[in-house]
Design a protein around this motif. Structure first.
Motif, short mmCIF file in Angstrom:
data_model
loop_
_atom_site.label_atom_id
_atom_site.label_comp_id
_atom_site.label_asym_id
_atom_site.label_seq_id
_atom_site.Cartn_x
_atom_site.Cartn_y
_atom_site.Cartn_z
N PRO A 62 4.58 -23.99 11.58
CA PRO A 62 4.55 -25.38 11.09
C PRO A 62 3.16 -25.98 11.24
CG PRO A 62 5.66 -25.24 13.22
CD PRO A 62 5.45 -23.83 12.76
N LYS A 63 2.86 -26.99 10.42
CA LYS A 63 1.55 -27.64 10.48
C LYS A 63 1.40 -28.39 11.80
CE LYS A 63 1.23 -28.18 5.47
NZ LYS A 63 1.10 -29.13 4.33
N LYS A 64 0.16 -28.50 12.26
CA LYS A 64 -0.08 -29.14 13.56
C LYS A 64 0.36 -30.60 13.59
CE LYS A 64 -3.87 -26.23 15.23
NZ LYS A 64 -5.28 -26.21 15.71
N ASN A 65 0.24 -31.28 12.42
CA ASN A 65 0.60 -32.70 12.42
C ASN A 65 2.10 -32.93 12.48
OD1 ASN A 65 1.31 -31.84 9.88
ND2 ASN A 65 -0.02 -33.27 8.77
N THR A 66 2.89 -31.83 12.37
CA THR A 66 4.35 -31.96 12.48
C THR A 66 4.84 -31.66 13.89
OG1 THR A 66 4.77 -29.64 11.85
CG2 THR A 66 4.61 -31.26 10.07
N LEU A 67 3.93 -31.23 14.76
CA LEU A 67 4.31 -30.86 16.13
C LEU A 67 4.19 -32.05 17.07
CD1 LEU A 67 2.49 -27.40 16.35
CD2 LEU A 67 4.88 -27.84 15.79
N PRO A 68 4.97 -32.15 18.12
CA PRO A 68 6.04 -31.20 18.47
C PRO A 68 7.30 -31.45 17.65
CG PRO A 68 5.95 -32.95 20.09
CD PRO A 68 4.81 -33.21 19.14
N LEU A 69 8.04 -30.38 17.36
CA LEU A 69 9.29 -30.49 16.62
C LEU A 69 10.39 -31.01 17.54
CD1 LEU A 69 9.18 -27.06 14.75
CD2 LEU A 69 8.43 -29.29 13.88
N SER A 70 11.28 -31.78 16.98
CA SER A 70 12.42 -32.27 17.75
C SER A 70 13.61 -31.35 17.52
CB SER A 70 12.78 -33.70 17.33
OG SER A 70 13.07 -33.74 15.94
N LEU A 71 14.43 -31.21 18.53
CA LEU A 71 15.61 -30.35 18.42
C LEU A 71 16.60 -30.96 17.44
CD1 LEU A 71 16.13 -29.46 22.20
CD2 LEU A 71 15.31 -27.94 20.41
N SER A 72 16.96 -30.18 16.41
CA SER A 72 17.91 -30.67 15.42
C SER A 72 19.34 -30.47 15.93
CB SER A 72 17.73 -29.93 14.09
OG SER A 72 17.90 -28.53 14.28
N SER A 73 20.26 -31.19 15.34
CA SER A 73 21.66 -31.06 15.73
C SER A 73 22.19 -29.69 15.31
CB SER A 73 22.50 -32.17 15.10
OG SER A 73 22.36 -32.13 13.68
N LEU A 74 23.02 -29.11 16.14
CA LEU A 74 23.56 -27.78 15.88
C LEU A 74 24.74 -27.88 14.91
CD1 LEU A 74 23.42 -24.76 16.56
CD2 LEU A 74 25.04 -25.19 18.42
N THR A 75 24.53 -27.34 13.70
CA THR A 75 25.59 -27.33 12.70
C THR A 75 26.01 -25.89 12.45
OG1 THR A 75 24.01 -27.15 10.86
CG2 THR A 75 24.61 -29.37 11.61
N VAL A 76 27.10 -25.73 11.71
CA VAL A 76 27.58 -24.39 11.39
C VAL A 76 26.54 -23.63 10.57
CG1 VAL A 76 29.36 -23.08 10.15
CG2 VAL A 76 29.99 -25.14 11.45
N THR A 77 25.88 -24.33 9.65
CA THR A 77 24.85 -23.70 8.81
C THR A 77 23.67 -23.22 9.64
OG1 THR A 77 25.48 -25.12 6.95
CG2 THR A 77 23.35 -24.01 6.81
N VAL A 78 23.19 -24.10 10.52
CA VAL A 78 22.05 -23.74 11.38
C VAL A 78 22.42 -22.57 12.29
CG1 VAL A 78 20.58 -24.55 13.27
CG2 VAL A 78 21.05 -26.04 11.32
N PHE A 79 23.59 -22.61 12.89
CA PHE A 79 24.04 -21.54 13.77
C PHE A 79 24.19 -20.22 13.01
CE2 PHE A 79 27.42 -19.09 15.89
CZ PHE A 79 26.88 -18.97 17.15
N GLY A 80 24.75 -20.30 11.81
CA GLY A 80 24.93 -19.10 10.98
C GLY A 80 23.60 -18.47 10.60
N LYS A 81 22.62 -19.31 10.22
CA LYS A 81 21.29 -18.80 9.88
C LYS A 81 20.62 -18.15 11.08
CE LYS A 81 19.82 -21.54 5.89
NZ LYS A 81 18.79 -22.46 5.37
N ALA A 82 20.79 -18.76 12.26
CA ALA A 82 20.19 -18.22 13.48
C ALA A 82 20.76 -16.84 13.80
CB ALA A 82 20.41 -19.18 14.64
N ILE A 83 22.08 -16.70 13.70
CA ILE A 83 22.72 -15.42 13.97
C ILE A 83 22.30 -14.37 12.94
CG2 ILE A 83 24.94 -14.20 14.08
CD1 ILE A 83 24.36 -15.96 16.50
N LEU A 84 22.22 -14.79 11.66
CA LEU A 84 21.81 -13.87 10.60
C LEU A 84 20.37 -13.40 10.80
CD1 LEU A 84 22.80 -12.51 8.04
CD2 LEU A 84 21.98 -14.49 6.73
N ARG A 85 19.49 -14.32 11.16
CA ARG A 85 18.09 -13.96 11.44
C ARG A 85 18.01 -12.99 12.61
NH1 ARG A 85 13.65 -17.41 10.22
NH2 ARG A 85 12.98 -17.20 12.38
N LEU A 86 18.81 -13.25 13.63
CA LEU A 86 18.82 -12.38 14.80
C LEU A 86 19.27 -10.97 14.43
CD1 LEU A 86 18.62 -11.95 17.90
CD2 LEU A 86 20.99 -12.72 18.06
N LEU A 87 20.35 -10.86 13.70
CA LEU A 87 20.89 -9.55 13.32
C LEU A 87 19.92 -8.78 12.44
CD1 LEU A 87 24.63 -10.46 12.57
CD2 LEU A 87 23.74 -9.20 14.54
#
Length: 215
Positions: free
Chosen positions: A119-144
């Protein structure tokens, strides 16, 4: 990411404790080894933390950085210590150095090719987004996907490097375990294999995520 300081300290303490206790439990290190390693890590942090940005900039921007990185890590693996008898320590050292070299070279290639994976420096620090089914699914898929790619890389390089090293140094490879106890086989296998794993981690896997829309 922006997160509470106490959360970070607790996580770091738990992770450090698990690593230290596992080394003692597996009888890989003594309590004195773990204490010395912990103190040595603090010393390294004190020395290198002020120049981390300078080293990172050199790794990314200098034209011949990959050549210097690979040469330095190879020299450290070969000349750091010698052993009269076989030990896993030498192979573990080569594995760590190889992975570090691969990560550094992968980062250099990303920079040279202009791949903006961070991410660009001017966007840091990132804030923790809310955990949704889509976000969780993408995280698991990326991990696998990431784990599968790295495992395939490791298996392929292992299949290629051990027979090749045995052939070059004329070492029988009927018994792979015995052949790996020779420095001429173990060091190239560990260094090249985990160097490619580190390179895949920093360059191939992120590019794959970008290509399939999982960035």
């Amino acid at each position: 990411y922006q997160y509470p300081l106490m959360f970070g300290l607790i996580l770091a303490f738990c992770w450090c404790s698990l690593v230290c206790c596992s080394r003692i439990y597996m009888k890989k290190n003594s309590i004195l080894d773990v204490i010395a390693g912990f103190l040595y890590a603090i010393l390294i942090l004190i020395v290198f933390h002020p120049v981390v940005d300078l080293i990172d900039n050199f790794n990314l921007t200098y034209k011949y950085a990959p050549l210097i990185i690979i040469s330095l890590h190879l020299a450290l693996g070969i000349f750091s210590f010698t052993l009269d008898t076989w030990s896993t320590s030498r192979g573990d050292t080569a594995q760590i150095l190889g992975c570090g070299a691969g990560v550094a070279c992968g980062s250099h290639v990303n920079y040279i090719m202009g791949l903006k994976l961070d991410p660009k420096k001017n966007t840091l620090p990132l804030s923790l987004s809310s955990l949704t089914v889509t976000v969780f699914g993408k995280a698991i898929l990326r991990l696998l996907i990431g784990v599968i790619v790295l495992l395939l890389t490791k298996v392929a390089m292992k299949k290629a490097t051990i027979p090749l090293a045995c052939k070059i140094f004329r070492i029988p490879h009927d018994d792979v375990r015995k052949a790996r106890q020779r420095m001429e086989v173990e060091l190239p296998y560990r260094y090249i294999t985990y160097g490619m794993v580190g390179f895949s981690l920093m360059f191939i896997v992120p590019c794959l995520f970008h290509f399939i829309g999982l960035s």
